[in-house]
Motif scaffolding. Structure first.
Motif, short mmCIF file in Angstrom:
data_model
loop_
_atom_site.label_atom_id
_atom_site.label_comp_id
_atom_site.label_asym_id
_atom_site.label_seq_id
_atom_site.Cartn_x
_atom_site.Cartn_y
_atom_site.Cartn_z
N LEU A 32 0.83 -1.21 0.00
CA LEU A 32 0.00 0.00 0.00
C LEU A 32 0.86 1.26 0.00
CD1 LEU A 32 -2.85 -0.87 2.55
CD2 LEU A 32 -2.78 -1.26 0.08
N GLY A 33 2.02 1.19 0.61
CA GLY A 33 2.91 2.34 0.65
C GLY A 33 3.74 2.53 -0.61
N SER A 34 3.47 1.71 -1.63
CA SER A 34 4.27 1.75 -2.87
C SER A 34 3.38 1.88 -4.10
CB SER A 34 5.11 0.47 -2.96
OG SER A 34 5.87 0.25 -1.79
N PRO A 35 2.48 2.87 -4.13
CA PRO A 35 1.50 2.93 -5.23
C PRO A 35 2.12 3.22 -6.60
CG PRO A 35 1.37 4.91 -3.90
CD PRO A 35 2.28 3.97 -3.17
N GLU A 36 3.29 3.84 -6.62
CA GLU A 36 3.93 4.09 -7.91
C GLU A 36 4.49 2.82 -8.52
OE1 GLU A 36 7.26 5.08 -4.92
OE2 GLU A 36 5.12 4.65 -4.94
N ASP A 37 4.67 1.78 -7.70
CA ASP A 37 5.24 0.52 -8.17
C ASP A 37 4.20 -0.59 -8.28
OD1 ASP A 37 8.09 1.32 -8.17
OD2 ASP A 37 7.79 1.52 -6.02
N LEU A 38 3.24 -0.61 -7.36
CA LEU A 38 2.30 -1.72 -7.26
C LEU A 38 0.87 -1.20 -7.16
CD1 LEU A 38 4.20 -3.90 -4.63
CD2 LEU A 38 4.22 -4.19 -7.12
N GLU A 39 -0.02 -1.82 -7.93
CA GLU A 39 -1.45 -1.55 -7.82
C GLU A 39 -2.12 -2.82 -7.30
OE1 GLU A 39 -5.41 -0.72 -10.57
OE2 GLU A 39 -3.41 -0.57 -11.48
#
Length: 315
Positions: free
Chosen positions: A25-32
């Motif tokens: 959740l803290g990595s929205p630019e990498d993971l959806e």
């Protein structure tokens, strides 16, 4: 910049599962995160489902749907791990009841429907618990297999032995038949075994930094980790205890932090001594074709620095 990688998180929270979800959740630019499916494992299904909902709301993403999955393994009776995670699975924190409703339908069908609707090769499946949901999806609709970009799993062990029996790691031991289905499906597969995750050592200093964030996620996460660490203190006699499941998300975010080898892995389904063991042909002695990338090493300091930086983004 490329679009974030679409993932489905299949999970049985579990404090370390919670950290994996929060790291994603803290990595929205990498993971959806397009959805979360729950499975019986660390605790029974009703509780893992509730825990997944609560962790998503802790991370500020109640909009991500949770779909309840399989309540027991494919063949054998359910074995759970309250002795590690506490009766709730998330002992050590105080989270409110979720406000968002469950996703409509079964977790297995969500996996199938998502893969069949998406462009082939665009969804990665992250399994953090027993692989029952994914295996059942493959059995119910074999056409999903070539559509999966990759399966990245936390499970198994070889050089370190097992953590549930002398030979078997918990996630594989709980449902070895499901693991066999996945490992023989021909899908691109990356395994993060305890040989690797035992090196992902959470230190008291890191826990202090997490709590010092002062956010709801930091405080509740530290509480979960401190409870979870008590089992490690008893087992290893040390104050440094691994968080296993976040390694799956860490690998997706920064694969250069990890190293391993592409080799053949088989699941022992029959032995009374080694049932549930992941038999890793690290030295290619059988000459069987490789079916899995097995990770064995990670950069611990960089991994925990990444996790703290991403968790600090959350409410």
């Amino acid at each position: 910049m490329s679009a974030p990688r679409k993932i489905i998180i299949d999970t049985d929270p579990g404090q370390d599962d919670a950290f994996a979800i929060l790291l994603a959740l803290g990595s929205p630019e990498d993971l959806e995160v397009i959805g979360v499916t729950s499975v019986a494992g660390n605790v029974p299904l009703a509780r893992t489902t509730l825990n997944a909902q609560m962790v998503l709301e802790l991370g500020g993403r109640p909009d991500i749907p949770v779909y309840s999955g399989c309540a027991r393994p494919m063949v054998r009776a359910l074995f759970t791990a309250e002795y590690v995670h506490g009766d709730s699975g998330l002992d050590g924190c105080d989270l409110p009841s979720p406000t968002a409703p469950l996703g409509t339908g079964h977790g297995v069908d969500f996996i199938i429907d998502s893969l069949m609707a998406a462009e082939p090769g665009t969804i990665t499946i992250c399994t953090l618990g027993p692989m029952t949901n994914l295996a059942m999806a493959m059995v119910k609709q074999p056409a999903i297999v070539p559509r999966i970009a990759e399966v990245v799993l936390m499970g198994g062990g070889f050089f370190e032995g097992g953590n549930t029996t002398p030979a078997a790691e918990f996630n594989i031991f709980v449902d070895p038949h499901a693991a066999h289905v996945v490992f023989t499906a021909g899908v691109k597969l990356t395994m993060v075994p305890i040989d690797c995750t035992y090196k992902a050592l959470m230190t008291p200093a890191w826990l202090g930094e997490l709590r010092a964030l002062g956010t709801r996620t930091g405080v509740q996460g530290a509480g979960m980790a401190e409870f979870y660490q008590r089992f490690g203190n008893q087992k290893f006699g040390t104050d440094r205890y691994p968080l296993h499941d976040p390694c799956v998300i860490g690998y997706l975010l920064q694969p250069a932090l990890f190293s391993g080898r592409h080799c053949h892995v088989a699941i022992d389904l029959v032995s009374p001594l080694t049932g549930g063991m992941t038999v890793v042909d690290w030295w290619n002695v059988t000459k069987n074709p490789p079916n899995c990338t097995v990770l064995r090493e990670l950069d611990n300091d960089a991994f925990y620095a990444l996790m703290l930086e991403r968790l600090a983004r959350l409410p």
